[in-house]
Enzyme design. Structure first.
Site, mmCIF file in Angstrom:
data_model
loop_
_atom_site.group_PDB
_atom_site.id
_atom_site.type_symbol
_atom_site.label_atom_id
_atom_site.label_comp_id
_atom_site.label_asym_id
_atom_site.label_seq_id
_atom_site.Cartn_x
_atom_site.Cartn_y
_atom_site.Cartn_z
ATOM 1 N N ARG B 352 0.982 -1.097 0.098
ATOM 2 C CA ARG B 352 -0.050 -0.313 0.321
ATOM 3 C C ARG B 352 0.933 0.907 -0.394
ATOM 4 N NH1 ARG B 352 -5.193 1.947 0.321
ATOM 5 N NH2 ARG B 352 -6.031 -0.253 0.423
ATOM 6 N N GLU B 772 -9.691 5.167 6.483
ATOM 7 C CA GLU B 772 -8.087 5.844 7.271
ATOM 8 C C GLU B 772 -8.093 6.956 6.348
ATOM 9 O OE1 GLU B 772 -7.948 1.775 4.995
ATOM 10 O OE2 GLU B 772 -6.220 2.075 5.906
#
Lengths: 499, 822
Positions: B352, B772
């Site tokens: 990520r 997030e």
């Protein structure tokens, strides 16, 4: 002699057979009473998830006072004669519906995971009751600064605080639910036991004498005993270090040590006076202490902890000592053989070592009243504004005679094994004009006064550099020509001006 | 674009507003996931109903694992921890531990009947250390005692002999030693070497970003009950009940159907309870199995911080080439994380990070290396953003550097490099950015925050203020939504309608404060046309919905909301078919057996309206409760499962290309700070946040996520400092030494608004994930501090400042800028 503990739990009288002297109030609430609304987040008084409210009778007039404290660092026997309120009480008080504090939190989306929430609710309930009880005409709510200050002892990891601050405003807009203070006071009066608490459990005693004489007798008879005041540090000895403790002697019920007396030339603060009360008295005379007070731990810790405890504990990072040393405070030690008074700085002999005999206790702190010729400031550096331990705590007091520094008292915390004066710097300043040249000489001397350490709070280099830079800030604020206002040199003053 | 402000009491309307009103007059798109059924996709907001547990939170009645009434005979566990960062265990003497008051027994690695491993991906994560310890704080043994404090005190009495081994403590040391927990990944596009060589300007260097402790207020806790036939019932504060089921089964050599994990709520997770609840789940279960007692393990805060992993800190080697306007021509970055002693989730975190180095910017020729340094420290793990923040902040730092080198406002350089909408829109990993709104969003924030005027005002302030300096920064966020691992993007749900009209929904997600249960209940209520007060969401339970994914990657509402909607739509179709029969035939109920939704004409079923607690067929209507009662008597199935799998995803783990993300969420923030140039102290004076939550299911909950994420991110980048001593011991292991933001860190001026941007993909109610992405909004605070620091220099000096920007780091940067030759 072994008597039971009597307290009010959510307004109901409870009698408790002797418990371990260090039994934490939090575990007792959760495990013995099934009151699981009060949470453990850290067991060291830093997160506030265990915040409860304690009511007690104060002074000879037996005035009712309610204050928030951390249940994780309170010992059950210390609550004898007091009223303990947990989050579970609020719905009961409001007749089964949510209390305005709780409803406001719901309305403002003040909870996410909810684990810190009961602690916030209790801090808000404390604020709510205080405001309702002391409301001035035309006033409907505390000012925003007071709201934030009331919440500095509660950590929330989810919300970012904004909705909780909103709830603290909104709770005053909802139909009021007031505490019946007379009823509570009567219940507390009825609870009081004629005898001092003496209990022994597993061979360990908990003694709560009520006079200085019996306190000193106990101290002499039990040299190994630990003196317990607010429990905000000793609670950690138990929770975190598993330190074995023998008998505890609790100062809290010695009325003579809970008084503040302002004399002609000094303020006398008893060793069992809470930090909250001590600073309230001191800031009346020394407004320069206000920021330090705001940043000294948090309301629940200041409500329980004592100024005497901070001093007698003698940590090199205790925040009260540098300022008191700079102000020329003295302390009075008591024993059965008499009393002696000494300058605070001479009390500290080395790391956690004090000039205190085994039969002595710290009795009083004497702080001189302000001298108009003295320029005094105290500064604290830490990673966080609220409730953090100082990397550096500085206090400067100079007496000016025109442009000239007649005398200087400078003390630091975080720079040495004890809170300590800066003799070389004081010498470098004394007799000199208060100008940039003297400032530079003072900064050089400061560098020689201390040999700070590197730790998780700051490096030695940072401590050295900022010690000098704080002297610079002090100079900018107190120089004779063109002194700068606090909000030009101190971001915290500037931030509060801005908001 | 419509916006809503957080300063409006988001709560004024909620409960009384029917969340369904708006659906009546909207053209409803067909949901391809549920053939013949319509998806709810209202054009207006969902309702800002309070969190489903809010009334319980505030009254102390919300139960967490440690609040459950204990079974008689419950015993407690504490763990004995390594005191060395890397050592061979020579001898373990537990005599004094066993002799301590209340002790029932101990557990060591040799007591584990199955696998001594709780690693989520790689099997390198021992439950209890065997012959070697790999960090200070690693559990070596467990002690079981009658009481919690007895167990804790006993655990300190072990005598362990160690033979020290060489240790690696930092990411940089790991990079230099080539010590990695998994093989490094590399993604290259174009010819970065040539691009760099040809670029007129170039910046090269190293940089670091610190880690972050989760500091969930509720520490790790597990409670295991031995049941018949070797089965285990486990209550565990975890984001991943299914994985807890698996690791416990492996450790005890059980089948998955012998372990049931239940999770009502967590007191915060933030990623720290995704994989790292496993060790505690295993220890309690093994102890329950061995001693045949109910066993609870609740970690003390210090133990929790010593044992568990955190957000990865990162080290970067970078090289960027750019033109004179600041346009990036080529870039190369090697990111090394401090993974800790085991792989845990470090691999996916590194992926990520690699997929977010671009943030909102088009990077033509680019070379990204992402590697996970093996170190003798806690095994770092998921934390809100999951490497995304660490990837994205690197490019923000480079852009900030480029702007300062060129003497430009960093905002202008940021805008110059934004992804295009029809060109310059291909990510390094091969996904086309189809939903780009960053230009419009940033333009709106630039205006609403009065950025340019404040920039001018700041310069004036700084020119006349000798000690205090202000700084300002606007930073953007683009964040990819979905698990990179395609198969995790699935979810299941169960919806039950009882004969009194009350509704229960169970789904595979876990509630950690983010409001997932509230959103899922809203979805079910909307779908069935009833008020949310009729809907109750229940604890996640592996015996209800099986094979769940972690509640992570911001996907909780996207996945479970869709699954719950699917279940509710299935029941609605049956009720609609039944209503057509009963209302269509003058309201009489006849027993024709269970109506088959496929037998009724789809158009007719869709014409049945579910709204305001009524079901309407043409001119006739019936209350929801009455219809349910009649349907039950007509033997209509009133409960259903539901399932969802995110479409369009593909990812090639070898080439690191594909379409890992269903869509992107966007946002931007402006921070203004004040810095003390004598001490390095700072305060946040104002923050303006504008964030894309799509069409929000619950605007108040979304604003809560945005503000909370921002403040949490600000903590990461400023005051939250993890500090290990030279012996590898973490010294910031309690809130007394590790400082998360407190109330005065909330800025006095705090404007948070939702950027309305209905998701172009068919997500639940056209919303966007919001867990997030907002954490990255806090970049603005860090770069505002850097801006203030830069003001003491010549205007072309980029301050060397690494997060966390503690007062000490800031003062160092100030002095470095001052020392820089003008």
């Amino acid at each position: 002699m072994n008597r039971s503990i009597h307290l009010l739990l959510n307004h109901r009288p409870i009698t408790i057979a002797p418990v371990p002297a260090t039994r934490s109030l939090l575990s007792w609430l959760r495990e013995q009473q099934g009151l699981t609304g009060t949470k453990e987040g850290c067991a060291e008084g830093d997160c506030g998830a265990c915040t409860i409210v304690v009511g007690e009778l104060i002074g000879p007039e037996r005035r009712l006072r309610l204050r928030s404290v951390n249940a994780c660092i309170q010992f059950v026997p210390a609550l004898d004669g007091k009223a303990v309120f947990t989050v579970e009480y609020l719905r009961e008080q409001a007749g089964g519906t949510l209390h305005p504090v709780q409803q406001a939190m719901v309305d403002c989306h003040g909870s996410q995971c909810g684990f810190c929430t009961p602690g916030f609710v209790m801090s808000l309930w404390s604020l709510y009751n205080e405001q309702r009880d002391n409301q001035r005409p035309g006033e409907t709510r505390p000012d925003p600064a007071k709201i934030s200050s009331a919440l500095t002892g509660n950590l929330c990891r989810c919300t970012g605080y904004r909705p909780i601050i909103d709830a603290a405003q909104r709770m005053f807009d909802l139909p009021a639910v007031d505490l019946d203070r007379d009823r509570l006071r009567q219940a507390l009066l009825a609870l009081q036991h004629p005898d001092a608490l003496e209990q022994v459990h597993d061979g360990v005693g908990f003694h709560a004498p009520r006079s200085v004489e019996s306190l000193l007798a106990l101290r002499a008879a039990k040299p190994a005993a630990t003196i317990l005041a607010g429990c905000t540090d000793i609670g950690l000895w138990v929770n975190k270090q598993f330190r074995p403790l023998s008998d505890l002697i609790h100062l809290d019920r010695v009325e003579a040590l809970k008084t503040i007396v302002t004399g002609p030339d000094h303020i006398r603060i008893g060793a069992a006076v809470s930090l909250t009360d001590a600073y309230a008295a001191l800031t009346l005379h020394y407004p320069a202490l206000a920021e330090l007070w705001e940043r000294f731990a948090s309301p629940p810790v200041r409500n329980a902890g004592t100024l005497g405890g901070n001093i007698a504990n003698g940590s090199p990072i205790g925040d009260s000592m540098p300022a008191l040393i700079a102000l020329g405070a003295r302390i009075e030690l008591l024993s059965q053989s008499g009393r002696r008074s000494l300058p605070l700085e001479t009390f500290y002999l080395g790391y956690m070592q004090k000039d205190l005999a085994t039969d002595e206790i710290l009795g009083y702190i004497d702080v001189p009243l302000p001298d108009p010729a003295v320029r005094f400031r105290t500064y604290k550096l830490s990673k966080r504004f609220d409730s953090d331990i100082s990397a550096v705590c500085a206090a400067f007091a100079i007496t000016l005679d025109g442009q000239t520094i007649r005398s200087a008292r400078i003390a630091f915390g975080g720079m040495a094994a004890t809170p300590a004066r800066a003799p070389l710097t004081e010498a470098a300043l004394t007799g000199q004009p208060w100008d940039e040249h003297t400032l530079a000489a003072g900064q050089q001397a400061l560098d020689r006064d201390y040999s700070p350490l590197t730790d998780m709070r700051a490096s030695a280099a940072y401590r050295r550099r900022t010690a000098g830079n704080l002297l610079h800030r002090f100079y900018l604020e107190t120089r004779v020509n063109d002194p700068l206002p606090a909000d030009a040199v101190n971001i915290h003053a500037a931030a509060s001006t801005a908001s | 674009m419509k916006t809503v402000s957080s300063s409006q009491p988001a709560s004024t309307s909620p409960a009384s507003t029917s969340p369904d009103d708006s659906r009546q007059d909207s053209p409803l798109p067909v949901d391809t996931e549920s053939p013949s059924l319509r998806s709810s996709a209202p054009p207006s907001d969902g309702a800002s109903v309070p969190h489903e547990s809010a009334h319980l939170h505030v009254s102390g009645e919300a139960t967490y694992v440690d609040d459950l009434r204990e079974f008689a005979g419950t015993v407690h566990v504490a763990l004995g921890l390594s005191e060395r960062d890397h050592a061979r265990i020579e001898a373990i003497d537990l005599t004094e531990v066993l002799a301590s008051p209340g002790v029932i027994g101990v557990l060591q690695a040799s007591d584990i009947p199955g696998a001594n491993d709780c690693g989520p991906i790689v099997h390198d994560d021992p439950i209890l250390a065997e012959s070697e310890v790999q960090y200070v704080g690693q559990p070596i043994f467990a002690v079981i005692a009658e009481r919690y404090d007895q167990a804790r005190r006993a655990a300190r009495k072990a005598r362990i002999d160690y033979a020290d081994l060489p240790a690696i403590l930092t990411a940089r040391e790991a990079r230099d030693a080539g010590s990695f927990v998994i093989p490094p990944m590399r993604l290259t596009r174009g010819d970065p070497a040539a691009g760099l060589a040809a670029a007129p300007n170039r910046l090269r260097g190293e940089w670091t970003v610190g880690g972050q402790e989760h500091f969930y207020l509720e520490g790790q806790v597990s409670y295991a009950l031995p049941r018949e036939d070797g089965c285990i019932q486990l209550w565990c504060s975890t984001q991943h009940p299914t994985e807890m089921q698996h690791v416990v089964a492996h450790a005890l050599k059980l089948r998955a159907n012998q372990v049931v994990v239940e999770m009502r709520r967590m007191g915060g997770g933030f990623g720290g309870k995704e994989s790292q609840s496993a060790l505690f789940a295993c220890v309690t279960s093994i102890a329950a199995w061995k001693f045949r007692r109910p066993v609870k393990l609740r970690l003390d805060r210090d133990d929790d911080m010593m044992i568990t992993g955190k957000r990865h800190d990162f080290h970067y080697d970078y090289d960027v080439g750019f033109d004179d306007d600041g346009r990036i021509l080529a870039s190369r970055i090697a990111m090394t994380s401090r993974a800790g002693f085991s792989a845990d989730l470090s691999g996916p975190v590194a992926t990520r990070a690699l997929c977010h180095f671009d943030n909102a910017y088009y990077l033509p020729d680019v070379d990204i290396v992402s590697q996970c340094g093996r170190t003798n420290t806690q095994s770092n793990t998921a934390f809100r953003g999951f490497g995304g923040p660490q990837g994205a902040i690197a490019i923000e730092y480079l852009i900030d550097d480029i702007a300062r080198t060129l003497g430009k406002d960093p905002l202008d350089v940021r805008k110059l490099n934004f992804y295009g909408t029809s060109e310059r829109n291909l990510t390094p990993y091969g996904q086309v950015v189809e939903d780009n709104v960053i230009h419009e969003l940033v333009a709106e924030l630039e205006t609403s925050s009065d950025y340019r005027a404040r920039r001018m005002g700041l310069a004036d302030f700084n020119a006349t203020s000798p000690v205090l300096k202000k700084g300002l920064a606007l930073t953007p966020v683009k964040f990819g939504i979905s698990f990179n691992m395609v198969h995790f993007n699935q979810a299941g749900a169960l919806v039950h309608i009882y004969t009194d009209g009350s509704i229960l929904v169970n789904h595979g997600g876990t509630e950690m404060g983010q409001g997932l249960n509230t959103k899922v209940a809203q979805v079910v209520a909307n779908t069935l046309g009833v008020d949310i007060r009729h809907v109750r969401a229940t604890a996640a339970d592996t015996s209800k919905v099986a094979n769940t994914s972690a509640t992570a990657a911001s996907t909780g509402a996207d996945l479970n909301g869709k699954a719950a909607e699917d279940a509710a739509l299935r029941i609605r179709a049956r009720l609609a078919a039944f209503a057509l029969q009963s209302l269509g035939s003058a309201g009489g109920t006849t027993d024709k057996g269970s109506p088959d939704r496929d037998s009724a004409p789809g158009d007719a079923i869709e014409a049945v309206e579910f709204a305001n607690e009524k079901i309407r067929v043409g001119p006739r209507e019936i209350s929801f409760t009455e219809l349910v009662r009649q349907a039950y008597e007509a033997r209509v199935q009133l409960w259903s499962d539901g399932f969802y799998a995110t479409p369009k995803l593909h990812w090639d783990r070898n080439t690191l290309t594909g379409r890992p993300f269903f869509y992107f969420a966007y946002g931007a923030a402006v921070s203004e700070v004040l810095v003390d140039t004598l001490t390095g102290e700072w305060r946040l004076l104002r923050a303006d946040l504008l964030h894309d939550a799509g069409n929000p299911i619950n605007p108040a909950i979304d604003i809560g996520q945005i503000e909370g994420g921002f403040i949490q991110g600000m903590g990461w980048l400023t005051m939250e400092e993890l500090w290990w001593n030279a012996q590898g011991k973490l010294m910031t292991h309690a809130p007394s030494t590790y400082k998360i933001p407190a109330v005065h860190d909330c800025p006095p001026v705090f404007n948070t608004r939702l950027y309305r941007n209905a998701n172009r993909e068919d997500t639940i109610m056209r919303s966007k994930a919001v867990g997030e992405p907002p954490l990255l909004l806090a970049f603005s605070t860090f770069f505002a501090i850097r801006d203030a620091v830069a003001s003491v220099g010549d205007g072309r000096t980029a301050p060397p400042l690494c997060p966390p920007a503690t007062p000490e780091a800031i003062l160092d940067a100030i002095e470095a800028v001052r020392a820089h030759p003008a």
